[in-house]
Design an enzyme around this catalytic site. Structure first.
Site, PDB file in Angstrom:
ATOM      1  N   ARG A   1      12.308  -5.950   4.558  1.00  0.00           N
ATOM      2  CA  ARG A   1      11.938  -4.577   4.192  1.00  0.00           C
ATOM      3  C   ARG A   1      12.836  -3.521   4.861  1.00  0.00           C
ATOM      4  NH1 ARG A   1       5.770  -2.580   4.847  1.00  0.00           N
ATOM      5  NH2 ARG A   1       6.154  -2.677   7.072  1.00  0.00           N
TER       6      ARG A   1
ATOM      7  N   ARG B   1       0.835  -8.767  13.857  1.00  0.00           N
ATOM      8  CA  ARG B   1       0.233  -7.759  12.972  1.00  0.00           C
ATOM      9  C   ARG B   1      -0.651  -8.416  11.923  1.00  0.00           C
ATOM     10  NH1 ARG B   1       5.141  -5.024  10.624  1.00  0.00           N
ATOM     11  NH2 ARG B   1       3.708  -3.696   9.497  1.00  0.00           N
TER      12      ARG B   1
ATOM     13  N   ARG C   1      -8.830   0.677   9.591  1.00  0.00           N
ATOM     14  CA  ARG C   1      -8.378  -0.680   9.868  1.00  0.00           C
ATOM     15  C   ARG C   1      -9.530  -1.510  10.447  1.00  0.00           C
ATOM     16  NH1 ARG C   1      -2.844   0.207   9.282  1.00  0.00           N
ATOM     17  NH2 ARG C   1      -1.528  -1.489   9.843  1.00  0.00           N
TER      18      ARG C   1
ATOM     19  N   ARG D   1      12.082  -1.421  10.243  1.00  0.00           N
ATOM     20  CA  ARG D   1      11.105  -1.109  11.286  1.00  0.00           C
ATOM     21  C   ARG D   1      11.168  -2.128  12.409  1.00  0.00           C
ATOM     22  NH1 ARG D   1       5.479   0.057   8.303  1.00  0.00           N
ATOM     23  NH2 ARG D   1       4.775  -0.968  10.202  1.00  0.00           N
TER      24      ARG D   1
ATOM     25  N   LYS E   1       0.833  -1.212   0.000  1.00  0.00           N
ATOM     26  CA  LYS E   1       0.000   0.000   0.000  1.00  0.00           C
ATOM     27  C   LYS E   1       0.869   1.264   0.000  1.00  0.00           C
ATOM     28  CE  LYS E   1      -2.084  -0.961   3.954  1.00  0.00           C
ATOM     29  NZ  LYS E   1      -1.365  -2.178   4.370  1.00  0.00           N
TER      30      LYS E   1
END
Ligand code: AMP
Length: 216
Positions: free
Chosen positions: A127, A171, A88, A160, A13
């Site tokens: 990532r 998550r 969310r 992160r 996203k």
């Protein structure tokens, strides 16, 4: 035009919103980044959000919705915006609808970028992102030209804290639980479009641009 980007963590996203922002000029609001900025600056909101963000849980609605509604009052969001990471859950979606309706606006499109869970886990684990300009890289599938350095702005890349495997699992679980009711919320309104997110980023961007341009 007001667009909601939906998808599990790692679906792309943020990457896609950053690309679309430079093509369409639409502002990109991401609640995850708003929380991380508040945590970095140790604001009262950041202090409240920190334990939830670090453990991969959703920050409670009474904190999240207030922060988000404040942000969308800014001038860059007056005529349109892409929302990434908000809503969310259905409560947040209803709060967003209400806030836009109060200005005579509405969500024009909700786009769900779907990717298999196994692929998401590997994406999140590799990532790296730029805290300065928001660019996102992947160690193997999309590495920067120089390891650890952003191609766009030269800033140092970081991983992160919530991309650690144990937090990633939480998550995904939390987001999965809320995803189907949220998809149903926009499906019922006839606003939902699904896009295959397991392809080259350029192909996905092309699809999204077409959707934003002419709705096909
Ligand atoms: P993201 O960058 O979108 O993966 O978000 C990072 C973290 O910020 C999430 O794991 C949540 O802790 C928090 N967060 C982001 N958006 C929301 C939201 N809409 N509602 C509640 N918590 C959120």
């Amino acid at each position: 035009m007001y667009v909601v980007l939906l998808g599990l963590p790692g679906a792309g996203k943020g990457t896609q919103a950053a690309r679309l922002k430079s093509d369409t000029g639409l502002a990109h609001i991401t609640t995850g980044e708003l929380f991380r900025e508040n945590i970095r600056n140790n604001t009262p909101l950041g202090q409240k959000a920190k334990p939830y963000v670090e453990s991969g849980q959703l920050v409670p609605d009474e904190i999240t919705i207030g922060m988000f509604l404040e942000r969308i009052k800014a001038p860059d969001c007056r005529e349109g915006c892409m929302f990434d990471g908000f809503p969310r859950n259905v409560e947040q979606a209803a709060a967003l609808d209400e806030a836009l309706a109060a200005r005579g606006k509405q969500i024009d499109r909700a786009i769900y970028i779907y990717v298999e869970q196994d692929e998401l886990v590997s994406r999140l684990a590799g990532r790296w992102s730029c805290q300065k300009c928001g660019a996102v890289y992947h160690e193997t599938s999309q590495p920067p030209a120089v390891a650890g350095v952003c191609d766009n702005c030269g800033a140092q890349l970081t991983q992160r804290a919530d991309d650690k495997p144990e937090v990633v699992r939480t998550r995904l679980e939390v987001n999965l639980r809320n995803l189907e009711p949220l998809l149903e919320f926009y499906r019922k309104k006839g606003k939902l479009t699904e896009v295959d997110g397991d392809r080259e980023p350029d192909a996905i961007t092309e699809d999204l641009k077409r959707l934003l341009d002419d709705g096909s």
